[in-house]
Design an enzyme around this catalytic site. Structure first.
Site, short mmCIF file in Angstrom:
data_model
loop_
_atom_site.label_atom_id
_atom_site.label_comp_id
_atom_site.label_asym_id
_atom_site.label_seq_id
_atom_site.Cartn_x
_atom_site.Cartn_y
_atom_site.Cartn_z
N ARG A 167 2.60 0.92 2.31
CA ARG A 167 2.53 1.60 1.00
C ARG A 167 2.84 0.64 -0.15
NH1 ARG A 167 0.99 4.62 4.47
NH2 ARG A 167 1.76 6.71 4.88
N SER A 241 3.93 12.52 -0.17
CA SER A 241 5.26 12.03 0.24
C SER A 241 5.95 11.40 -0.96
CB SER A 241 5.13 10.96 1.33
OG SER A 241 4.37 11.45 2.40
N GLU A 343 8.25 6.50 -3.03
CA GLU A 343 6.88 6.01 -2.88
C GLU A 343 6.08 6.27 -4.17
OE1 GLU A 343 4.72 6.97 0.78
OE2 GLU A 343 3.02 7.52 -0.48
P1 FAD Z 1 -2.91 7.70 -9.74
O1 FAD Z 1 -1.81 8.64 -9.40
O2 FAD Z 1 -3.77 8.04 -10.89
O3 FAD Z 1 -2.27 6.26 -9.98
C1 FAD Z 1 -1.32 5.73 -9.08
C2 FAD Z 1 -0.88 4.35 -9.59
O4 FAD Z 1 -1.98 3.45 -9.53
C3 FAD Z 1 -0.44 4.35 -11.05
O5 FAD Z 1 0.62 3.42 -11.17
C4 FAD Z 1 -1.67 3.87 -11.80
O6 FAD Z 1 -1.33 3.22 -13.02
C5 FAD Z 1 -2.30 2.92 -10.81
N1 FAD Z 1 -3.78 2.89 -10.87
C6 FAD Z 1 -4.61 3.94 -10.73
N2 FAD Z 1 -5.90 3.54 -10.79
C7 FAD Z 1 -5.88 2.20 -10.98
C8 FAD Z 1 -6.88 1.20 -11.14
N3 FAD Z 1 -8.18 1.49 -11.12
N4 FAD Z 1 -6.47 -0.09 -11.34
C9 FAD Z 1 -5.16 -0.41 -11.36
N5 FAD Z 1 -4.16 0.49 -11.23
C10 FAD Z 1 -4.51 1.78 -11.03
N6 FAD Z 1 -1.08 8.60 -0.12
C11 FAD Z 1 -1.23 7.94 1.06
O7 FAD Z 1 -1.15 6.70 1.10
N7 FAD Z 1 -1.47 8.62 2.21
C12 FAD Z 1 -1.57 9.96 2.26
O8 FAD Z 1 -1.81 10.52 3.32
C13 FAD Z 1 -1.41 10.69 1.04
N8 FAD Z 1 -1.46 12.04 1.04
C14 FAD Z 1 -1.28 12.73 -0.14
C15 FAD Z 1 -1.32 14.13 -0.10
C16 FAD Z 1 -1.14 14.85 -1.27
C17 FAD Z 1 -1.20 16.36 -1.22
C18 FAD Z 1 -0.95 14.18 -2.50
C19 FAD Z 1 -0.80 14.95 -3.78
C20 FAD Z 1 -0.89 12.79 -2.53
C21 FAD Z 1 -1.04 12.04 -1.34
N9 FAD Z 1 -0.98 10.63 -1.33
C22 FAD Z 1 -1.15 9.96 -0.15
C23 FAD Z 1 -0.70 9.88 -2.56
C24 FAD Z 1 -1.98 9.58 -3.41
O9 FAD Z 1 -2.99 10.50 -3.15
C25 FAD Z 1 -2.53 8.19 -3.18
O10 FAD Z 1 -1.54 7.22 -3.43
C26 FAD Z 1 -3.76 7.89 -4.04
O11 FAD Z 1 -4.32 6.64 -3.68
C27 FAD Z 1 -3.47 7.89 -5.53
O12 FAD Z 1 -4.70 7.82 -6.23
P2 FAD Z 1 -4.85 8.31 -7.72
O13 FAD Z 1 -6.22 7.95 -8.17
O14 FAD Z 1 -4.48 9.73 -7.85
O15 FAD Z 1 -3.77 7.39 -8.44
P1 NAP Z 2 4.11 13.58 10.88
O1 NAP Z 2 2.88 13.55 11.72
O2 NAP Z 2 4.97 14.79 10.84
O3 NAP Z 2 5.02 12.34 11.27
C1 NAP Z 2 6.25 12.09 10.60
C2 NAP Z 2 6.38 10.60 10.36
O4 NAP Z 2 6.43 9.92 11.59
C3 NAP Z 2 5.20 10.11 9.60
O5 NAP Z 2 5.63 9.79 8.32
C4 NAP Z 2 4.66 8.91 10.39
O6 NAP Z 2 4.80 7.68 9.69
C5 NAP Z 2 5.54 8.83 11.62
N1 NAP Z 2 4.72 8.89 12.86
C6 NAP Z 2 4.25 10.02 13.48
N2 NAP Z 2 3.58 9.68 14.60
C7 NAP Z 2 3.62 8.32 14.68
C8 NAP Z 2 3.11 7.38 15.60
N3 NAP Z 2 2.43 7.75 16.69
N4 NAP Z 2 3.31 6.08 15.35
C9 NAP Z 2 4.00 5.67 14.27
N5 NAP Z 2 4.53 6.51 13.35
C10 NAP Z 2 4.34 7.82 13.55
O7 NAP Z 2 3.73 13.19 9.36
P2 NAP Z 2 3.00 14.06 8.24
O8 NAP Z 2 3.92 14.20 7.12
O9 NAP Z 2 2.35 15.24 8.83
O10 NAP Z 2 1.89 13.03 7.77
C11 NAP Z 2 0.84 12.66 8.62
C12 NAP Z 2 0.24 11.34 8.15
O11 NAP Z 2 -0.28 11.48 6.83
C13 NAP Z 2 1.26 10.23 8.08
O12 NAP Z 2 0.66 9.03 8.47
C14 NAP Z 2 1.66 10.20 6.64
O13 NAP Z 2 2.05 8.90 6.21
C15 NAP Z 2 0.38 10.63 5.94
N6 NAP Z 2 0.69 11.31 4.69
C16 NAP Z 2 1.05 10.56 3.62
C17 NAP Z 2 1.35 11.16 2.41
C18 NAP Z 2 1.70 10.32 1.22
O14 NAP Z 2 1.75 10.85 0.13
N7 NAP Z 2 1.91 9.05 1.39
C19 NAP Z 2 1.31 12.53 2.29
C20 NAP Z 2 0.97 13.27 3.41
C21 NAP Z 2 0.65 12.65 4.61
P3 NAP Z 2 3.73 7.08 8.63
O15 NAP Z 2 3.95 7.88 7.39
O16 NAP Z 2 4.17 5.67 8.49
O17 NAP Z 2 2.37 7.22 9.19
#
Ligand code: FAD
Ligand code: NAP
Length: 347
Positions: A167, A241, A343
């Site tokens: 991340r 998250s 994050e």
């Molecule tokens: P924004 O929120 O608009 O911007 C995020 C940051 O990036 C800000 O600092 C902004 O200034 C910068 N930025 C945006 N666009 C640019 C650009 N073109 N150039 C330079 N900087 C820029 N993330 C995960 O990694 N995994 C997940 O599974 C995941 N699940 C999510 C589930 C939900 C329900 C929600 C609400 C969010 C989740 N996220 C997850 C977080 C998010 O969706 C991601 O990080 C996504 O990539 C953000 O994109 P955005 O366009 O909305 O960015």
């Molecule tokens: P989950 O499946 O309940 O698992 C809980 C945590 O355990 C996760 O955060 C994941 O880490 C870790 N995990 C589970 N199984 C694993 C494996 N086999 N090996 C290594 N790590 C493992 O998690 P969840 O909340 O439902 O999310 C599912 C996936 O979507 C995750 O990968 C999560 O990162 C992603 N997600 C991200 C966001 C975001 O905003 N960043 C939001 C929703 C979901 P990791 O997170 O490192 O994968």
């Protein structure tokens, strides 16, 4: 088009998934590199601070933006190179990430099916090296193009330049607000190399009765799990998250396991252990015997199905959510001696 309108005092309510009703001093949208160049030059001339916005799904606004909010809406999706095994797909920063995932699935390009339904735009995806279910964008990343905010020159950056981590990338740190990402090119596989290492995917595929694995089936499983578990920002404000999963040494993990037998951790290639932050948050709380999971104070809360997600039930302010995040960080530190890191980008 090279000149876009600047709107004064625009509400960002519909531009951030937390649903914060903050205002931008100025707001504009760019749909081409030329428009971006002109906009950055103009912002530089009047010395306006800049906030680059995509889908607003990874940002917590705690105040108004006293500067220019630049919505990057550069479109386009194309195959730019192809050989027998791989295909290079280039997408504009303004393309919705999930739209790119669907495009790749339709065309049989494998590698991002586990990243289905992540909100936001393609331009922001490298910013925190988006990841889910064992796959990160860095696994398929070829390069990106970005414009330097200061001199408006274009640059191409490869994976090594971006310093992707968990991340993390250089764009989240020292390159924040220095470059605007304009396009991302992914190197995708024509022959799928499935990753169903996360138990939830395998279970869902079984529930779905899938016999022949396909990238469509994997994406559908991911979509089903996510829809069942994660709050939809259209219904309840959130940014996914809120915290990262912390890493600890193997020794620390074993010591924690002695006190908390069910603690969830995953051993990494480095030998260190990734703790599930959601588990830690669930197993401590605002008072003795009370969990943070499902906790609510005013309109700021911790989601009832996934403690890692902080939510805005209706009218919480950014400061309310931020304060709740501080209390959770403190509580996890006191209970487990583990430091949680946010994050979500806080403004
Ligand atoms: P924004 O929120 O608009 O911007 C995020 C940051 O990036 C800000 O600092 C902004 O200034 C910068 N930025 C945006 N666009 C640019 C650009 N073109 N150039 C330079 N900087 C820029 N993330 C995960 O990694 N995994 C997940 O599974 C995941 N699940 C999510 C589930 C939900 C329900 C929600 C609400 C969010 C989740 N996220 C997850 C977080 C998010 O969706 C991601 O990080 C996504 O990539 C953000 O994109 P955005 O366009 O909305 O960015
Ligand atoms: P989950 O499946 O309940 O698992 C809980 C945590 O355990 C996760 O955060 C994941 O880490 C870790 N995990 C589970 N199984 C694993 C494996 N086999 N090996 C290594 N790590 C493992 O998690 P969840 O909340 O439902 O999310 C599912 C996936 O979507 C995750 O990968 C999560 O990162 C992603 N997600 C991200 C966001 C975001 O905003 N960043 C939001 C929703 C979901 P990791 O997170 O490192 O994968």
């Amino acid at each position: 088009m090279t000149h876009m309108e600047w709107i004064e005092n625009k509400s960002l309510l519909r531009h951030n998934t937390f649903g914060m009703d903050v205002y931008a001093r100025w707001f504009t949208e760019v749909q081409s590199e030329d428009a971006l160049r002109n906009t950055l030059a103009r912002a530089g001339d009047i010395k306006s601070p800049l906030f680059i916005l995509g889908g607003g799904s990874n940002i917590l606004f705690t105040k108004n933006v006293d500067g220019l909010v630049l919505l990057n809406a550069i479109p386009g999706m194309d195959v730019v190179q192809e050989d027998e095994q791989y295909v290079w797909v280039k997408a504009g920063a303004g393309v919705r990430w999930h739209q790119l995932v669907e495009y790749c699935i339709e065309h049989g390009y494998a590698g991002i099916e586990n990243l289905a339904l992540i909100p936001g735009n393609t331009g922001a995806a490298p910013m925190q090296n988006i990841g889910a279910y064992g796959v990160e964008i860095k696994n398929v990343f070829h390069c990106l193009t970005a414009m330097d905010v200061q001199d408006q020159l274009m640059h191409t950056m490869y994976a090594d330049d971006c310093a992707f981590g968990y991340r993390e990338s250089r764009f989240k740190r020292e390159w924040k607000n220095k470059y605007v990402i304009t396009s991302v090119t992914l190197k995708l596989n024509k022959k799928p190399d499935y990753n169903i290492s996360y138990g939830a995917i395998a279970r869902e595929l079984e529930n779905m009765g899938v016999k022949d694995l396909s990238i469509r089936a994997v994406a559908d499983a991911v979509i089903k799990i996510r829809m069942g578990k994660l709050p939809d920002p259209a219904v309840i404000g959130n940014a996914g998250s809120f915290f990262k999963n912390p890493e600890v040494s193997a020794d620390t993990f074993h010591a924690l396991q002695e006190k908390h037998q069910d603690i969830v951790g995953y051993i990494l290639e480095t030998g260190r252990v990734k703790l599930a932050a959601g588990w830690l948050i669930e197993h401590c709380g605002p008072a003795e015997g009370v969990s943070w999971k499902g906790y609510r104070k005013g309109d700021a809360g911790c989601h009832a199905l996934q403690a890692l997600v902080l939510v805005n039930h209706a009218h919480a302010s950014g400061a309310d959510i931020f304060e709740l995040s501080n209390r959770i960080i403190e509580s996890v530190q006191q209970t487990f001696g583990v430091a949680l890191e946010r994050e979500v980008n806080v403004y």
